[in-house]
Design an enzyme around this catalytic site. Structure first.
Site, mmCIF file in Angstrom:
data_model
loop_
_atom_site.group_PDB
_atom_site.id
_atom_site.type_symbol
_atom_site.label_atom_id
_atom_site.label_comp_id
_atom_site.label_asym_id
_atom_site.label_seq_id
_atom_site.Cartn_x
_atom_site.Cartn_y
_atom_site.Cartn_z
ATOM 1 N N SER A 1 0.400 -1.086 0.233
ATOM 2 C CA SER A 1 -0.200 -0.205 -0.111
ATOM 3 C C SER A 1 1.441 0.574 0.101
ATOM 4 O O SER A 1 1.824 1.021 0.356
ATOM 5 C CB SER A 1 -0.407 0.368 0.469
ATOM 6 N N TYR B 1 -2.756 -0.571 10.612
ATOM 7 C CA TYR B 1 -2.293 -1.542 9.513
ATOM 8 C C TYR B 1 -1.318 -1.087 8.855
ATOM 9 O O TYR B 1 -0.904 -1.903 8.239
ATOM 10 C CB TYR B 1 -3.322 -1.011 9.077
ATOM 11 N N LYS C 1 1.867 -3.196 6.481
ATOM 12 C CA LYS C 1 1.700 -3.097 4.893
ATOM 13 C C LYS C 1 3.514 -2.779 4.453
ATOM 14 O O LYS C 1 3.697 -2.830 3.611
ATOM 15 C CB LYS C 1 0.871 -2.040 4.253
HETATM 16 N N1 LIG Z 1 -8.736 -0.313 -1.054
HETATM 17 C C1 LIG Z 1 -7.611 -0.196 -0.966
HETATM 18 O O1 LIG Z 1 -8.019 1.205 -0.882
HETATM 19 C C2 LIG Z 1 -6.846 0.021 -0.336
HETATM 20 C C3 LIG Z 1 -6.208 -1.713 -0.091
HETATM 21 N N2 LIG Z 1 -5.088 -2.417 -0.486
HETATM 22 C C4 LIG Z 1 -4.739 -3.477 -0.429
HETATM 23 O O2 LIG Z 1 -5.256 -4.367 -0.818
HETATM 24 C C5 LIG Z 1 -5.745 -5.416 -0.207
HETATM 25 C C6 LIG Z 1 -7.243 -5.688 -1.041
HETATM 26 O O3 LIG Z 1 -8.242 -4.520 -0.133
HETATM 27 P P1 LIG Z 1 -9.834 -4.320 -0.907
HETATM 28 O O4 LIG Z 1 -9.829 -5.041 -2.665
HETATM 29 O O5 LIG Z 1 -9.568 -3.529 -0.733
HETATM 30 O O6 LIG Z 1 -10.369 -4.988 -0.079
HETATM 31 P P2 LIG Z 1 -12.107 -6.154 0.284
HETATM 32 O O7 LIG Z 1 -12.257 -5.565 1.278
HETATM 33 O O8 LIG Z 1 -12.923 -5.182 -0.795
HETATM 34 O O9 LIG Z 1 -11.684 -7.531 -0.157
HETATM 35 C C7 LIG Z 1 -10.681 -8.116 0.910
HETATM 36 C C8 LIG Z 1 -10.787 -9.572 0.357
HETATM 37 O O10 LIG Z 1 -9.877 -10.268 1.577
HETATM 38 C C9 LIG Z 1 -10.648 -11.193 1.806
HETATM 39 N N3 LIG Z 1 -10.047 -11.789 3.125
HETATM 40 C C10 LIG Z 1 -10.375 -10.554 3.975
HETATM 41 N N4 LIG Z 1 -9.967 -11.551 5.713
HETATM 42 C C11 LIG Z 1 -9.078 -12.728 4.750
HETATM 43 C C12 LIG Z 1 -8.974 -13.825 5.961
HETATM 44 N N5 LIG Z 1 -8.462 -13.528 7.167
HETATM 45 N N6 LIG Z 1 -8.078 -14.945 5.325
HETATM 46 C C13 LIG Z 1 -8.930 -15.018 3.394
HETATM 47 N N7 LIG Z 1 -9.577 -13.840 3.482
HETATM 48 C C14 LIG Z 1 -10.385 -12.899 3.632
HETATM 49 C C15 LIG Z 1 -12.300 -11.121 1.986
HETATM 50 O O11 LIG Z 1 -12.511 -12.058 1.510
HETATM 51 P P3 LIG Z 1 -14.314 -11.952 2.063
HETATM 52 O O12 LIG Z 1 -15.206 -11.722 1.538
HETATM 53 O O13 LIG Z 1 -14.740 -13.895 1.814
HETATM 54 O O14 LIG Z 1 -14.076 -11.485 3.967
HETATM 55 C C16 LIG Z 1 -11.982 -10.295 0.496
HETATM 56 O O15 LIG Z 1 -12.231 -11.147 -0.248
HETATM 57 C C17 LIG Z 1 -5.734 -5.772 1.559
HETATM 58 O O16 LIG Z 1 -4.290 -6.501 1.542
HETATM 59 C C18 LIG Z 1 -5.955 -4.418 1.742
HETATM 60 O O17 LIG Z 1 -3.668 -4.129 2.813
HETATM 61 C C19 LIG Z 1 -3.905 -1.635 -0.702
HETATM 62 C C20 LIG Z 1 -3.965 -0.356 -0.495
HETATM 63 C C21 LIG Z 1 -4.958 0.803 -0.832
HETATM 64 C C1 LIG Z 2 -8.395 0.802 3.395
HETATM 65 C C2 LIG Z 2 -7.699 2.198 3.414
HETATM 66 O O1 LIG Z 2 -9.207 3.383 2.873
HETATM 67 C C3 LIG Z 2 -7.005 2.632 2.517
HETATM 68 O O2 LIG Z 2 -5.885 1.618 2.317
HETATM 69 C C4 LIG Z 2 -4.505 1.539 2.165
HETATM 70 O O3 LIG Z 2 -3.768 0.794 1.784
HETATM 71 C C5 LIG Z 2 -4.178 2.836 1.863
HETATM 72 O O4 LIG Z 2 -3.087 2.966 2.737
HETATM 73 C C6 LIG Z 2 -5.227 3.432 1.810
HETATM 74 O O5 LIG Z 2 -5.695 4.251 3.116
#
Ligand SMILES: NC(=O)C1=CN([C@@H]2O[C@H](COP(=O)(O)OP(=O)(O)OC[C@H]3O[C@@H](n4cnc5c(N)ncnc54)[C@H](OP(=O)(O)O)[C@@H]3O)[C@@H](O)[C@H]2O)C=CC1
Ligand SMILES: C[C@H](O)[C@@H]1OC(=O)[C@H](O)[C@@H]1O
Length: 253
Positions: A143, A156, A160
């Protein structure tokens, strides 16, 4: 088509960035195994989207916080799809909370899912690639939060930074085996993880204003760079971190 003939594994792919990545990989010719936690219907619809593209897909439920999930996911994916060429570590959580009264359980759960989960998943995938003896590519979703702080993300942001660091160290440990390890650093991407946080229109507008490209991100904005890093186009890229944030990070003044 950048991933023809490859098998791609993606954790946390029932929704958001993981789901977009799994489907993008299939569009680029890959068979795909996805992991998810509890969203059975969403995982099934991701599998259906992939098979509709003419590719094979399986979904395996499992909590990445449990180290046993890693070997189970990789073993079942290899059994069903034949091999593992690309592993995308994506599953993650971000339960926004203030620092001074952070519940121990929230801190520990975030560490276990985001960082411990990444460690054991990457280890299991790398061991499978080693057994196959033909190298591979690992991409971890870190991230922008690896580089900057967040008032309600004190539990968090270190995870990351840890995932980013893990890719640097595994790039060294695995390079001699032809396994490349890189991270993508998304900015703010509209998904379920931040739905509540960005429900505040003022905060949402403030975040969008900071972005030179003029908008918050969408999951497909991240899927493309992940596919690139997973592909042979990136064959000399390892230990790298690709910031994918619409320019937010550099926009200080
Ligand atoms: N959105 C953002 O702004 C940003 C996101 N990220 C990173 O991107 C990644 C994905 O996030 P995002 O798509 O936004 O999140 P979502 O909440 O949309 O999706 C999360 C996914 O992870 C799964 N998940 C959560 N906990 C577990 C677990 N313990 N074991 C297995 N699967 C799990 C969920 O499954 P289920 O639905 O079955 O619970 C779901 O498929 C994360 O690592 C996040 O930190 C990084 C930077 C920015
Ligand atoms: C979940 C937040 O909106 C998102 O997660 C990240 O890793 C980005 O920096 C944003 O803060």
């Amino acid at each position: 088509m950048l991933l023809v003939g490859k098998t791609v594994l993606v954790t946390g792919a029932s929704a958001g960035i993981g789901r977009a990545t799994a489907i993008a990989a299939a569009r680029h010719g890959a068979d795909v195994a996805i992991n998810f936690l509890g969203s059975e219907d969403e995982a099934a619809s991701c599998v259906a989207a992939i098979t509709a593209l003419g590719r094979k897909a399986i979904a395996v439920a499992g909590d990445v916080a449990d180290p046993a999930t890693a070997s189970d996911f990789v073993t079942r994916a290899a059994e069903a799809l034949g091999r593992v060429d690309v592993f995308v570590n994506n599953a993650g959580i971000c339960p926004f909370h203030a620092f001074l009264d952070m519940p121990v359980e929230t801190f520990e759960r975030t560490m276990r899912v985001n960082l411990h989960g990444a460690y054991f998943m990457v280890q299991a995938a790398a061991n499978q690639m080693m057994r196959q003896g033909q190298g591979g590519a690992i991409v971890a979703v870190s991230s922008i939060s690896a580089l900057v702080g967040g008032e309600y993300q004190t539990h968090y942001t270190p995870t990351k930074a840890g995932v980013h660091s893990l890719m640097q160290s595994t790039a060294i440990a695995l390079g001699r085996h032809g396994i490349r390890c890189n991270s993508v650093l998304p900015g703010t991407i509209l998904t379920d993880i931040n739905k509540e946080d960005l429900a505040d229109p003022e905060k949402r507008a403030r975040m969008a204003q900071r972005i030179p490209l003029g908008r918050l991100g969408e999951p497909d904005d991240i899927a493309g760079p992940i596919v690139f890093l997973a592909s042979d186009l990136a064959r000399y890229v390892t230990g790298a971190a690709l910031l994918v944030d619409g320019g937010a990070f550099v926009n200080l003044q």
